[in-house]
Enzyme design. Sequence first.
Site, PDB file in Angstrom:
ATOM      1  N   ARG A  52       0.975  -1.135   0.042  1.00  0.00           N
ATOM      2  CA  ARG A  52      -0.031   0.046   0.014  1.00  0.00           C
ATOM      3  C   ARG A  52       1.007   1.197  -0.134  1.00  0.00           C
ATOM      4  O   ARG A  52       0.568   2.331  -0.684  1.00  0.00           O
ATOM      5  CB  ARG A  52      -0.993   0.155   1.343  1.00  0.00           C
ATOM      6  CG  ARG A  52      -1.818   1.282   1.347  1.00  0.00           C
ATOM      7  CD  ARG A  52      -3.238   1.066   1.954  1.00  0.00           C
ATOM      8  NE  ARG A  52      -2.870   0.475   3.435  1.00  0.00           N
ATOM      9  CZ  ARG A  52      -2.122   1.088   4.465  1.00  0.00           C
ATOM     10  NH1 ARG A  52      -1.753   2.536   4.251  1.00  0.00           N
ATOM     11  NH2 ARG A  52      -2.134   0.467   5.644  1.00  0.00           N
ATOM     12  N   TYR A 104     -16.946  15.806 -16.587  1.00  0.00           N
ATOM     13  CA  TYR A 104     -17.167  14.404 -16.078  1.00  0.00           C
ATOM     14  C   TYR A 104     -17.973  14.597 -14.730  1.00  0.00           C
ATOM     15  O   TYR A 104     -18.014  15.093 -14.103  1.00  0.00           O
ATOM     16  CB  TYR A 104     -15.831  13.508 -16.065  1.00  0.00           C
ATOM     17  CG  TYR A 104     -16.242  12.031 -15.550  1.00  0.00           C
ATOM     18  CD1 TYR A 104     -16.553  11.271 -16.620  1.00  0.00           C
ATOM     19  CD2 TYR A 104     -16.237  11.590 -14.302  1.00  0.00           C
ATOM     20  CE1 TYR A 104     -17.037   9.932 -16.213  1.00  0.00           C
ATOM     21  CE2 TYR A 104     -16.345  10.570 -14.121  1.00  0.00           C
ATOM     22  CZ  TYR A 104     -16.780   9.442 -14.923  1.00  0.00           C
ATOM     23  OH  TYR A 104     -17.244   8.142 -14.554  1.00  0.00           O
ATOM     24  N   ASP A 175      -7.660  16.701 -17.140  1.00  0.00           N
ATOM     25  CA  ASP A 175      -8.318  15.445 -17.186  1.00  0.00           C
ATOM     26  C   ASP A 175      -8.083  15.081 -18.714  1.00  0.00           C
ATOM     27  O   ASP A 175      -8.561  15.696 -19.518  1.00  0.00           O
ATOM     28  CB  ASP A 175      -9.705  15.373 -16.686  1.00  0.00           C
ATOM     29  CG  ASP A 175     -10.309  14.041 -16.855  1.00  0.00           C
ATOM     30  OD1 ASP A 175      -9.749  13.170 -17.795  1.00  0.00           O
ATOM     31  OD2 ASP A 175     -11.341  13.730 -16.237  1.00  0.00           O
ATOM     32  N   LYS A 200     -10.318   3.362 -19.689  1.00  0.00           N
ATOM     33  CA  LYS A 200     -10.971   3.790 -20.762  1.00  0.00           C
ATOM     34  C   LYS A 200      -9.734   3.259 -21.925  1.00  0.00           C
ATOM     35  O   LYS A 200      -9.621   2.317 -22.114  1.00  0.00           O
ATOM     36  CB  LYS A 200     -11.029   5.345 -20.892  1.00  0.00           C
ATOM     37  CG  LYS A 200     -11.948   5.868 -19.822  1.00  0.00           C
ATOM     38  CD  LYS A 200     -13.295   5.206 -19.844  1.00  0.00           C
ATOM     39  CE  LYS A 200     -14.020   5.705 -18.500  1.00  0.00           C
ATOM     40  NZ  LYS A 200     -14.038   6.941 -18.201  1.00  0.00           N
TER      41      LYS A 200
HETATM   42  C1  LIG Z   1     -14.405   7.548 -16.946  1.00  0.00           C
HETATM   43  C2  LIG Z   1     -13.905   8.970 -16.671  1.00  0.00           C
HETATM   44  C3  LIG Z   1     -13.353   9.361 -15.455  1.00  0.00           C
HETATM   45  C4  LIG Z   1     -13.558   8.448 -14.171  1.00  0.00           C
HETATM   46  O1  LIG Z   1     -12.803   7.239 -14.245  1.00  0.00           O
HETATM   47  P1  LIG Z   1     -13.104   6.009 -13.677  1.00  0.00           P
HETATM   48  O2  LIG Z   1     -12.111   4.761 -13.992  1.00  0.00           O
HETATM   49  O3  LIG Z   1     -14.433   5.453 -14.019  1.00  0.00           O
HETATM   50  O4  LIG Z   1     -13.206   6.019 -12.131  1.00  0.00           O
HETATM   51  C5  LIG Z   1     -12.886  10.885 -15.127  1.00  0.00           C
HETATM   52  N1  LIG Z   1     -12.965  11.649 -15.967  1.00  0.00           N
HETATM   53  C6  LIG Z   1     -13.389  11.115 -17.567  1.00  0.00           C
HETATM   54  C7  LIG Z   1     -13.399  12.216 -18.682  1.00  0.00           C
HETATM   55  C8  LIG Z   1     -13.781   9.878 -17.675  1.00  0.00           C
HETATM   56  O5  LIG Z   1     -14.260   9.564 -18.995  1.00  0.00           O
END
Ligand SMILES: *Cc1c(COP(=O)(O)O)cnc(C)c1O
Length: 378
Positions: A52, A104, A175, A200
């Site tokens: 951790r 998001y 992001d 993603k």
């Molecule tokens: C999916 C997503 C997130 C969050 O990610 P998770 O892996 O679902 O927790 C944050 N920002 C964007 C633009 C996303 O598409």
Amino acid sequence: MSSRTDKHPAGLAAAESLLVAAGRDRHPGAPLNLPPVLASNFILGTARTYARGDGTPTWEALEEIVGRLEEGRCVAFASGMAGVAAVFDQLRAGSRIVLPEDCYQGVTGLAEAGRQKGLWSVSRLAVDDTDGWIRAAADADLLWLESPSNPLLVVADLRAICAASRKPSALLAVDNTFATSLNQRPLELGADLSFQSATKFIGGHSDLLAGLVTVKRDDLFAAVRRSRELRGATPGALESFLAVRGARTMALRLERAQSNAMILAERLGAHPAVARTRYPGLPTHPTHAIARAQLMGYGTIISFDVRGDAVAADKVCSHLRLIQHATSLGAVESTIERRAGIHGQEHLPPSLLRLSVGIENVEDLWADLDAALQQRGL
Ligand SMILES: *Cc1c(COP(=O)(O)O)cnc(C)c1O
């Protein structure tokens, strides 16, 4: 119409090669691909004692790949949102957060939950209000940008906003999930933190959750890692292994999906059943000029408004045969979803569909879309 992933800064090994070569153990006799290390603790005698706090070789392989791609140091998390929370964890009580209007929903949800507890204040700006962001930079403690944004695909002028003067303690985070490290490197543009959901494009197969925060500054790296340790937001061994495996083919997947997306965006833009098509690669897109200058590829997400109401848009989704009616993005399979149907997204145009284009044959994808659009009814 060409994908532009071949453009990379001089001095950096080509991103496609890094994705394949980074994060490997090169000692004689080592397995060519690092297996998932399923260990919570390690024999004492080195700096690695407990996973951790000290990490594992499996997490580190993933962190090395993305750290080298974005020319920073990367910390892997249990999910994208765990990574976002570690960034917000850096804020002192009473901080001012600025978020994009198109953002998001998990990020706005986290910011709102903290605001309700009195931890910080939150204001919102249009993604393309560059002057507004520059003015806000003067007294914000966290500028959180998302570009291209979800789901309207507005591109922020990151270079200009990152160059604005801000308080020494202020953080600017981007992001980068929709762009990926192949199409955009926020740290190079001047951001303090580059975030992406590895769920993603890096995972790429809709079979894992993971998040990545990459920074250049050593103090920030230590602080983000410390947050992961104290909050226990650690990635899984199997998920990290799968994310590394996904990264190996990411450049190819992105190239194919991106060229599919450009073709589909052009055809959707000319389709009589579509009222409006949003894709940063289309010259008609409001922030196309910034996209052209800033991105190395236009991505794989298209948002389009079906002519008619929410019912007509839902009909399109239910008539599709190849494209999956599912949320999320960045995977080998194409997925589609009506975004205004999602909690917290009710402000969006009711008939807006967000399509994440996969790596299928583009003519098959078009035939599927065209048939479903024709059947939507009027
Ligand atoms: C999916 C997503 C997130 C969050 O990610 P998770 O892996 O679902 O927790 C944050 N920002 C964007 C633009 C996303 O598409």
